[in-house]
Design an enzyme around this catalytic site. Structure first.
Site, mmCIF file in Angstrom:
data_model
loop_
_atom_site.group_PDB
_atom_site.id
_atom_site.type_symbol
_atom_site.label_atom_id
_atom_site.label_comp_id
_atom_site.label_asym_id
_atom_site.label_seq_id
_atom_site.Cartn_x
_atom_site.Cartn_y
_atom_site.Cartn_z
ATOM 1 N N GLU A 82 3.322 -8.291 7.005
ATOM 2 C CA GLU A 82 2.049 -8.893 6.600
ATOM 3 C C GLU A 82 2.156 -9.854 5.424
ATOM 4 O O GLU A 82 1.431 -9.716 4.431
ATOM 5 C CB GLU A 82 1.015 -7.799 6.289
ATOM 6 C CG GLU A 82 0.645 -6.989 7.505
ATOM 7 C CD GLU A 82 -0.593 -6.118 7.289
ATOM 8 O OE1 GLU A 82 -1.110 -6.077 6.159
ATOM 9 O OE2 GLU A 82 -1.033 -5.482 8.248
ATOM 10 N N ASP B 155 0.813 -1.206 0.000
ATOM 11 C CA ASP B 155 0.000 0.000 0.000
ATOM 12 C C ASP B 155 0.856 1.270 0.000
ATOM 13 O O ASP B 155 0.741 2.103 0.880
ATOM 14 C CB ASP B 155 -0.907 -0.058 1.258
ATOM 15 C CG ASP B 155 -1.869 1.108 1.350
ATOM 16 O OD1 ASP B 155 -2.358 1.558 0.308
ATOM 17 O OD2 ASP B 155 -2.115 1.570 2.493
ATOM 18 N N TYR C 71 -6.717 -3.438 12.548
ATOM 19 C CA TYR C 71 -7.469 -2.220 12.185
ATOM 20 C C TYR C 71 -8.926 -2.356 12.606
ATOM 21 O O TYR C 71 -9.836 -2.263 11.795
ATOM 22 C CB TYR C 71 -7.325 -1.964 10.675
ATOM 23 C CG TYR C 71 -5.957 -1.408 10.343
ATOM 24 C CD1 TYR C 71 -5.708 -0.044 10.393
ATOM 25 C CD2 TYR C 71 -4.904 -2.257 10.028
ATOM 26 C CE1 TYR C 71 -4.449 0.465 10.130
ATOM 27 C CE2 TYR C 71 -3.635 -1.756 9.771
ATOM 28 C CZ TYR C 71 -3.423 -0.394 9.822
ATOM 29 O OH TYR C 71 -2.171 0.118 9.573
ATOM 30 N N GLU D 54 0.885 -1.849 14.188
ATOM 31 C CA GLU D 54 0.098 -0.890 13.388
ATOM 32 C C GLU D 54 -1.298 -0.819 13.963
ATOM 33 O O GLU D 54 -1.849 -1.835 14.391
ATOM 34 C CB GLU D 54 -0.042 -1.340 11.919
ATOM 35 C CG GLU D 54 1.176 -1.177 11.073
ATOM 36 C CD GLU D 54 0.947 -1.557 9.597
ATOM 37 O OE1 GLU D 54 -0.204 -1.475 9.109
ATOM 38 O OE2 GLU D 54 1.932 -1.927 8.952
HETATM 39 C C1 GCB Z 1 -1.435 -2.437 6.682
HETATM 40 C C2 GCB Z 1 -0.144 -2.360 5.960
HETATM 41 C C3 GCB Z 1 0.222 -0.941 5.569
HETATM 42 C C4 GCB Z 1 -1.024 -0.236 5.036
HETATM 43 C C5 GCB Z 1 -2.048 -0.166 6.151
HETATM 44 C C6 GCB Z 1 -3.367 0.495 5.700
HETATM 45 O O1 GCB Z 1 -1.732 -3.386 7.353
HETATM 46 O O2 GCB Z 1 0.911 -2.955 6.668
HETATM 47 O O3 GCB Z 1 1.230 -0.977 4.610
HETATM 48 O O4 GCB Z 1 -0.744 1.039 4.543
HETATM 49 O O5 GCB Z 1 -2.363 -1.468 6.565
HETATM 50 O O6 GCB Z 1 -3.504 1.699 5.851
HETATM 51 O O7 GCB Z 1 -4.226 -0.211 5.176
#
Ligand code: GCB
Length: 650
Positions: free
Chosen positions: A449, A205, A502, A538
């Site tokens: 990931e 990403d 997330y 994250e």
């Molecule tokens: C993740 C990735 C990261 C993305 C982020 C997102 O899990 O490791 O590279 O930018 O999520 O914002 O979706």
């Protein structure tokens, strides 16, 4: 996106030609009484090969003559990505070979003194690079984030020339075996796409910026020279232990003198020979930012080589900054100098504005000022190694680093095969070779990931992690997972569990109330399964600066703040048990591929891409300074540092 049939094919035959075992060191080029350097930053001539095959440059041998004689050239700044500096949309999305060139005038002593070794050093060329000097092939390198060199002494010392012409062809094509991986997808439905149409697919990403991203320079050493130095440190009571190993090239008959100087320039220990241990009574330890009254104390290791060569006696000098510190991991703690360390930091990207991933001094200093403003004590180099100048500032400022290789987007089964594995091992060799002496680096991360639940992932990560540990016994190794704890086949081999999640962003949209339960379950499951310390590597929410909504709705600054607060409630419980860190996604907004889920890039930054704070930056600042006070063993020292800087607690 691009037209033409064969950017990928053009890369194929060249890709696997390089030798696997690494030879020689990769010391950062520093000036010394025996070494000079000449920066080649500035405007280079540039030409993208838009031919259908992308091979016209090779067919017509553009490296043989000045590039401008091959056709129209552009001015291209180095360092920078080539993508965003022109007004040409086709160049922004170009896939295939681009050509860079510049002339360098050389001092006479470089071209006439046969006891001088002249080296061309390229800080990074993304992704695959071939280098010629005066039309002669001198180097090839795969991988966009680590330096490589060519000894060009013979070439520049063989004729009457007082200048040299450097040509670099770079290909940004990613394949299932590159790091990061990618695939070229040919669109063959001629009712929808023109003939030969293809796109580059990636499973990560961020925008695949390309070009000469870091400084390019020439430097000299004597022909008998200090090729590499490895330093590891230990602590015994109050005594610092500095183990060193020095590698010499160009002579078999030499003497080495090694001195360790403190920050005032006083010699505190001395050694002779290529390896040894120096003892530093009452050593000043290297401590992370905010953990000690005097963080980031650096000694200097001065190495002096005296060699006998066919051309007579020679001397070489190299000075390496050294921080004395230890790192260890227990079942539920991450220890620096024997004290529990809690990572309160960020994930970053090397990304900003029109320069793309190009290295930039003002941006570097701004980012470190923001990190200190924030009270961040650490970051992860998501998702590739950063510039050497960044790592040096981390040493100086006491910012702790989880050093990640470009193993991001490893999702296809093909990317777990032998070809990929061999390359991954080699990248770890290059990364450890470059960054092994930075006290700021406390852990290696071999991937982000991956689909670590796929069958071959177990062997793959077992091998990469074992290899990394064999290269460096002094640091823990991890990779960052988003797999389910029951299915992850790589997790058994890591020292620290790093997990990304997330909640209330990629699912349960808008339901902030479920974060607490879900996060708690996540931590408990992982800990029960592995009894290893855990880092929340994250978490975050997409936030458009200036969008406001209360009660909070997704994409508003209020939603980002509320989501973080929900995470913090659980982190505050679990950090008393086994959670050893939290790294927000992300420090700043950054560019990605275009997609309906990305509004001009990823907006999960707590700062905008222009480095201005969103509301969450103030929330995090308050939290990080408070954490520094609570988690530092030198409580009052941190308070002193805070005074006058953070108005929130005093
Ligand atoms: C993740 C990735 C990261 C993305 C982020 C997102 O899990 O490791 O590279 O930018 O999520 O914002 O979706």
């Amino acid at each position: 996106m691009a037209r033409g049939w064969a950017a990928w094919a053009a890369l194929g035959p060249l890709l696997w030609g390089c030798a696997l075992a690494l030879q020689g060191g990769m010391l950062y080029p520093r000036e010394s009484p025996s070494r000079e350097r000449k920066a080649l930053d500035g405007l280079w001539s540039f030409r993208a090969d838009f031919s259908d095959s992308r091979r016209q440059g090779f067919e017509q041998q553009w490296y043989r003559r000045p590039l401008r004689e091959s056709g129209p050239v552009l001015d291209m700044p180095v360092p920078s990505s080539f993508n965003d500096v022109s007004q040409d949309g086709q160049l922004r999305n170009f896939i295939g070979w681009v050509w860079y060139e510049r002339e360098a005038a050389l001092p006479q002593r470089w071209t006439q003194d046969l006891g001088t070794r002249v080296v061309l050093r390229i800080g990074s060329a993304h992704y695959y690079a071939i280098v010629w000097v005066n039309g002669v092939h001198v180097a090839e390198h795969e991988g966009g984030h680590l330096p490589f060199e060519a000894d060009i002494s013979k070439l520049v010392q063989s004729g009457p020339l007082s200048s040299c012409r450097i040509t670099i062809a770079i290909n940004n094509t990613l394949t299932p075996h590159t790091l990061p991986p990618g695939t070229i997808l040919y669109k063959t439905d001629t009712s929808k796409y023109p003939k030969g149409y293809f796109v580059q697919n990636i499973n990560f990403d961020f925008f695949n910026y390309a070009g000469l991203h870091r400084p390019v320079l020439l430097y000299t050493t004597p022909t008998a020279y200090i090729d590499d130095i490895t330093v590891t440190t230990g602590v015994d009571q109050n005594t610092g232990l500095v183990n060193y190993q020095v590698f010499v090239q160009g002579s078999e008959h030499f003497e080495l003198e090694v001195r360790l100087l403190d920050a005032e320039g006083k010699v505190v220990a001395q050694g002779m020979g290529g390896r040894g241990q120096m003892q530093v009574p009452s050593a000043h330890l290297w401590w992370p930012y905010l953990m000690h009254e005097h963080p980031a104390y650096l000694y200097s290791l001065e190495v002096r080589l005296t060699a006998q060569t066919g051309a007579g006696p020679m001397s070489d000098f190299y000075t390496l900054p050294v921080g004395i510190r230890t790192v260890a991991v227990t079942e539920n703690q991450f220890l620096i100098n024997g004290k529990p360390f809690y990572f309160h930091g960020v994930n970053k990207h090397e990304d900003a504005d029109i320069r793309g991933k190009g290295f930039d001094w003002p941006l570097l200093v701004k980012d470190f000022n923001l990190l200190r403003w924030l009270g961040a004590n650490s970051f992860r180099t998501s998702h590739y190694p950063y510039a050497e100048e960044v790592m040096q500032l981390c040493d100086q400022y006491g910012i702790v680093v989880i050093d990640e290789c470009p193993g991001v987007g490893i999702v296809l089964l093909q990317s777990f095969g032998n070809t990929s594995l061999q390359h991954h091992l080699e990248v770890m060799e290059e990364l450890v070779r470059r960054d092994k002496n930075h006290p700021a680096v406390v852990m290696w991360s071999v991937a982000n990931e991956p689909t670590s639940y796929l069958k071959p992932a177990g062997y793959y990560f077992k091998t990469v992690i074992a290899h990394t540990k064999a290269l460096d016994h002094s640091r823990p190794v991890t990779f960052v997972t988003s797999s389910n704890y029951t299915a992850d086949l790589g997790a058994p081999y890591v020292d620290v569990i790093c997990v990304n999640s997330y909640y209330s962003w990629y699912h349960d949209f808008g339901h902030l109330e479920v974060i607490g339960l879900q996060l708690q379950t996540q931590f408990e499951n992982w800990y029960r399964a592995y009894q290893k310390p855990i880092i929340q590597s994250e978490y975050g929410a997409e936030t458009i600066a200036g969008f406001h909504q209360d009660p909070p709705l997704m994409f508003s600054e209020e939603y980002q703040k509320s989501l973080l607060e929900q995470y913090h409630l659980v982190l505050d419980q679990k950090r008393k048990e086994y959670v050893v860190g939290e790294l927000i996604w992300n420090f700043a907004d950054f560019m990605t591929n275009q997609s309906p889920t990305r509004a001009m890039g990823n907006k999960k930054g707590i700062f905008t891409r222009q480095r201005q704070p969103k509301g969450a930056a103030f929330l995090l600042r308050e939290r990080y300074w408070k954490l520094a006070n609570e988690t530092s063993p030198h409580h009052s020292a941190v308070k002193m540092q805070c005074l006058g800087r953070s108005p929130f607690f005093f």
